[in-house]
Design an enzyme around this catalytic site. Structure first.
Site, PDB file in Angstrom:
ATOM      1  N   HIS A 157      64.038  57.601  43.790  1.00 57.99           N
ATOM      2  CA  HIS A 157      64.977  58.143  44.456  1.00 57.99           C
ATOM      3  C   HIS A 157      65.186  58.361  45.860  1.00 57.99           C
ATOM      4  O   HIS A 157      64.406  58.210  46.523  1.00 57.99           O
ATOM      5  CB  HIS A 157      65.087  59.988  44.027  1.00 57.99           C
ATOM      6  CG  HIS A 157      64.760  59.908  42.704  1.00 57.99           C
ATOM      7  ND1 HIS A 157      63.598  60.087  42.213  1.00 57.99           N
ATOM      8  CD2 HIS A 157      65.424  60.508  41.523  1.00 57.99           C
ATOM      9  CE1 HIS A 157      63.535  60.350  40.875  1.00 57.99           C
ATOM     10  NE2 HIS A 157      64.586  60.208  40.266  1.00 57.99           N
ATOM     11  N   LYS A 178      64.548  53.724  36.434  1.00 55.49           N
ATOM     12  CA  LYS A 178      65.603  54.596  36.888  1.00 55.49           C
ATOM     13  C   LYS A 178      65.652  54.628  38.394  1.00 55.49           C
ATOM     14  O   LYS A 178      64.893  54.843  39.171  1.00 55.49           O
ATOM     15  CB  LYS A 178      65.347  56.035  36.651  1.00 55.49           C
ATOM     16  CG  LYS A 178      66.470  56.934  37.085  1.00 55.49           C
ATOM     17  CD  LYS A 178      66.351  58.234  36.638  1.00 55.49           C
ATOM     18  CE  LYS A 178      65.149  58.912  36.279  1.00 55.49           C
ATOM     19  NZ  LYS A 178      65.123  60.280  35.615  1.00 55.49           N
TER      20      LYS A 178
HETATM   21  O1  LIG Z   1      65.677  61.470  38.101  1.00 53.81           O
HETATM   22  C1  LIG Z   1      66.755  62.051  37.853  1.00 53.81           C
HETATM   23  C2  LIG Z   1      68.235  61.785  37.954  1.00 53.81           C
HETATM   24  C3  LIG Z   1      68.620  62.881  38.812  1.00 53.81           C
HETATM   25  O2  LIG Z   1      68.047  62.969  40.166  1.00 53.81           O
HETATM   26  C4  LIG Z   1      70.104  62.549  38.709  1.00 53.81           C
HETATM   27  O3  LIG Z   1      70.597  61.916  39.949  1.00 53.81           O
HETATM   28  O4  LIG Z   1      70.954  62.818  38.042  1.00 53.81           O
HETATM   29  C5  LIG Z   1      68.341  64.427  38.017  1.00 53.81           C
HETATM   30  C6  LIG Z   1      66.764  64.297  37.789  1.00 53.81           C
HETATM   31  O5  LIG Z   1      66.855  65.505  36.894  1.00 53.81           O
HETATM   32  C7  LIG Z   1      66.420  63.365  37.298  1.00 53.81           C
HETATM   33  O6  LIG Z   1      64.771  63.465  36.862  1.00 53.81           O
END
Ligand SMILES: O=C1C[C@@](O)(C(=O)O)C[C@@H](O)[C@@H]1O
Length: 210
Positions: free
Chosen positions: A112, A138
């Site tokens: 992220h 992801k």
């Molecule tokens: O990693 C992700 C994606 C996320 O960050 C999103 O952008 O929707 C939301 C989080 O809860 C999830 O664990």
């Protein structure tokens, strides 16, 4: 391939687990366990939601990547190792895997970027390192600069999930149609900016694929 709708559910207290039973219009349900200062015991999740295990994603998000409460790294590693033995799907950051020996085969490996976009080469390294064994890889990035170019370039990879944060939620729907395998959505409150409500996303995708 039809993208799956993931409903992201904050777990502030044990009773919140019961909310997962009401989420029918979603393919998977993420339990954000970092929303409570003390992790809900795995035994309790097994007891209350064991029959939904195949739909669940356990997430203990690191505070440096959007998590709410700091969970000690050692405690998180032990919890995920036990969750693996019990057959749960969980999400684990690539950055955590660089520091702790946690199984990631059949799990979601994530990164992220809330402040700056990563270089393509950094993300490609993560995908190539974990992509063969992970269930999904992801990549969530802030929606600024050339984020669309970066995220669409990643769609060539199998098992990829790309999520722009802080932009129109319709962009996640579009990326899902273009190949992102999961579309993360919210239930009561967003767990990240740019999420659509799960039932709306489910209806849109169902119109296209069902
Ligand atoms: O990693 C992700 C994606 C996320 O960050 C999103 O952008 O929707 C939301 C989080 O809860 C999830 O664990």
């Amino acid at each position: 391939m039809r993208p799956l709708i993931v409903a992201s559910l904050p777990i502030y207290k044990e009773d919140d687990l019961l909310k997962a039973r009401n989420i029918k219009e979603a393919d998977m349900i993420e339990l954000r366990l970092d929303y409570s200062p003390k992790l809900i015991e795995l035994e309790k999740i097994k007891e209350i939601l064991g029959d939904l295990k195949g739909k669940l994603i356990l997430t203990i998000r690191d505070v440096n990547e959007g998590g709410v409460y700091k969970i000690a790294d050692g405690e998180k590693a032990k919890y995920l190792q036990e969750a693996n033995v019990e057959g749960f799907i969980y999400d684990v950051e690539a950055s955590f895997l660089e520091r702790f020996d946690v199984p990631f085969k059949g799990k979601i490996v994530s990164s992220h970027y809330f402040n700056e976009l990563p270089k393509y080469e950094e993300v490609e390294r993560i995908i190539k390192k974990y992509g063969n064994d992970a269930l999904f890889i992801k990549i969530a990035t802030i929606g600024k600069g050339e984020y669309k170019e970066l995220l669409t370039k990643l769609l060539k990879f199998d098992k990829i999930v790309v999520l722009p944060m802080g932009v129109d939620p319709l962009e996640r729907i579009a990326l899902g149609i273009l190949g992102s395998r999961l579309i993360y959505t919210f239930v009561e409150a967003q767990t990240a900016p740019g999420q659509m409500h799960y039932s709306k996303a489910f209806k849109i995708i169902s119109c296209l694929y069902d």
